[in-house]
Design a protein around this motif. Structure first.
Motif, PDB file in Angstrom:
ATOM      1  N   LEU A 108       0.848  -1.198   0.000  1.00  0.00           N
ATOM      2  CA  LEU A 108       0.000   0.000   0.000  1.00  0.00           C
ATOM      3  C   LEU A 108       0.880   1.243   0.000  1.00  0.00           C
ATOM      4  CD1 LEU A 108      -2.323  -0.944   3.022  1.00  0.00           C
ATOM      5  CD2 LEU A 108      -3.042  -0.945   0.626  1.00  0.00           C
ATOM      6  N   VAL A 109       0.475   2.237  -0.762  1.00  0.00           N
ATOM      7  CA  VAL A 109       1.138   3.543  -0.675  1.00  0.00           C
ATOM      8  C   VAL A 109       0.043   4.617  -0.683  1.00  0.00           C
ATOM      9  CG1 VAL A 109       2.740   5.168  -1.743  1.00  0.00           C
ATOM     10  CG2 VAL A 109       3.153   2.718  -1.973  1.00  0.00           C
ATOM     11  N   LEU A 110       0.116   5.538   0.258  1.00  0.00           N
ATOM     12  CA  LEU A 110      -0.758   6.717   0.224  1.00  0.00           C
ATOM     13  C   LEU A 110       0.127   7.913  -0.072  1.00  0.00           C
ATOM     14  CD1 LEU A 110      -2.461   4.658   1.963  1.00  0.00           C
ATOM     15  CD2 LEU A 110      -3.506   6.655   2.989  1.00  0.00           C
ATOM     16  N   ARG A 111      -0.277   8.703  -1.068  1.00  0.00           N
ATOM     17  CA  ARG A 111       0.514   9.884  -1.423  1.00  0.00           C
ATOM     18  C   ARG A 111      -0.327  11.132  -1.268  1.00  0.00           C
ATOM     19  NH1 ARG A 111       1.726   6.725  -5.834  1.00  0.00           N
ATOM     20  NH2 ARG A 111       3.647   5.582  -5.480  1.00  0.00           N
ATOM     21  N   ASN A 112       0.053  11.938  -0.304  1.00  0.00           N
ATOM     22  CA  ASN A 112      -0.563  13.248  -0.114  1.00  0.00           C
ATOM     23  C   ASN A 112      -2.094  13.156  -0.105  1.00  0.00           C
ATOM     24  OD1 ASN A 112      -0.435  15.953   0.338  1.00  0.00           O
ATOM     25  ND2 ASN A 112      -0.165  16.506  -1.828  1.00  0.00           N
ATOM     26  N   VAL A 113      -2.619  12.173   0.642  1.00  0.00           N
ATOM     27  CA  VAL A 113      -4.068  11.912   0.622  1.00  0.00           C
ATOM     28  C   VAL A 113      -4.808  12.906   1.516  1.00  0.00           C
ATOM     29  CG1 VAL A 113      -5.840  10.265   1.369  1.00  0.00           C
ATOM     30  CG2 VAL A 113      -3.923   9.488  -0.019  1.00  0.00           C
ATOM     31  N   CYS A 114      -5.786  13.579   0.932  1.00  0.00           N
ATOM     32  CA  CYS A 114      -6.671  14.472   1.678  1.00  0.00           C
ATOM     33  C   CYS A 114      -8.086  13.943   1.525  1.00  0.00           C
ATOM     34  CB  CYS A 114      -6.620  15.895   1.123  1.00  0.00           C
ATOM     35  SG  CYS A 114      -4.960  16.613   1.207  1.00  0.00           S
ATOM     36  N   TYR A 115      -8.878  14.104   2.585  1.00  0.00           N
ATOM     37  CA  TYR A 115     -10.284  13.717   2.473  1.00  0.00           C
ATOM     38  C   TYR A 115     -11.157  14.664   3.283  1.00  0.00           C
ATOM     39  CZ  TYR A 115     -14.568  11.116   2.201  1.00  0.00           C
ATOM     40  OH  TYR A 115     -15.865  10.760   1.949  1.00  0.00           O
TER      41      TYR A 115
END
Ligand code: ADP
Length: 262
Positions: free
Chosen positions: A9-16
């Motif tokens: 898994l990779v999250l890149r600069n995730v905004c929600y």
């Protein structure tokens, strides 16, 4: 990159942002390697559950991207992402809803297009892996099982889909100590089989006893990320709005006492 070598898994600069405007995640970066045991830690409201829902595409980032096994989740591979990453919700009653345990466990494989025979084979095997007996439980309505059994049936439902990654939201919440141990044994077995595990929790004792790597979230921001030993760094846990695991605090206070006394 070869799929054998890519991160799970990779999250890149995730905004929600939720539709009402609440910002739940801001610029989250995280990388989970294949076969890792990752704890995602933080106090209530840190964004942990929101992050869990991002991991298989159930929620899509407002900006940034989530990559599973080397592929960014998008409209063309959502179904694949849900097969790769299984989510176990905190409350098994949000997940286990069929009239019988067997029906519940066959539901996922059927959805994947498995034959009846294959769906039953997978359901049986999944129940065995969570250490529950098919002959005793298959025909029982899930609501008549104990909370700990329902929790394990929920995990079995995810296992029946043969995911490579399993994300669990507060897996030990509301379990008594023996049920908690049984659940951790199941996670250890899955780890032994090479499944990548991400556990979302505010329970520092659980993270300390189980995880290899930790990500600390606070108010939707990653405040620290790295080896599980970060949990024993008072400055890091304070920044994350948590506390150190109990035995490290006791050690600082001169615990355990010496037996027999000098
Ligand atoms: P945690 O799992 O760490 O307790 P959550 O991911 O549940 O945190 O929540 C992160 C933030 O998003 C909190 O501020 C929470 O109030 C908000 N939030 C969660 N669900 C919703 C929702 N459905 N609508 C609006 N805001 C939400």
């Amino acid at each position: 990159m070869n799929s054998k070598d890519c991160p799970a898994l990779v999250l890149r600069n995730v905004c929600y942002r939720y539709p009402d405007g609440t910002r739940a995640l801001s610029g989250v970066d995280m990388r989970v390697e294949q076969g890792e045991r990752r704890a995602i830690l933080g106090p209530n409201g840190a964004g942990k559950s929101t992050l869990a829902l991002m991991l298989n595409g159930l929620f899509r980032p407002s900006s940034g991207e989530v990559e599973v096994w080397g592929r960014v989740i998008g409209p063309d591979n959502e179904r694949w992402a849900r097969r790769m990453v299984g989510l176990v919700f905190q409350d098994p009653d949000d997940q286990v809803f069929s009239p019988t345990v067997a029906e519940d466990l066959r539901f996922g494989p059927r959805n994947l297009g498995c034959s009846e025979e294959e769906a039953t084979r997978r359901a049986r095997e999944a129940l065995r892996r969570v250490d529950l007996d098919w002959d005793t439980l298959a025909c029982r309505p899930p609501q008549n099982l104990s909370y700990g059994q329902r929790k394990r049936v929920a995990i079995a439902g995810v296992l029946a889909m043969a995911p490579r990654v399993i994300a669990l939201d507060e897996p030990t919440a509301n379990l008594d100590p023996l049920a908690e141990d049984a659940l951790l044994d199941v996670l250890d077995d899955l780890h032994g089989d090479g499944v990548t595990l991400a556990v979302v929790t505010h329970d520092v004792e659980l993270a300390a006893s189980w995880a290899d790597k930790v990500t600390f979230l606070r108010e939707g921001v990653v405040v620290a990320d790295g080896d599980v030993r970060l949990l024993w760094d008072p400055e890091t846990v304070a920044r994350a709005g948590l506390r150190s695991p109990r035995w490290s605090r006791r050690r600082e206070a001169g615990w355990p006492p010496c037996f027999p006394p000098d």
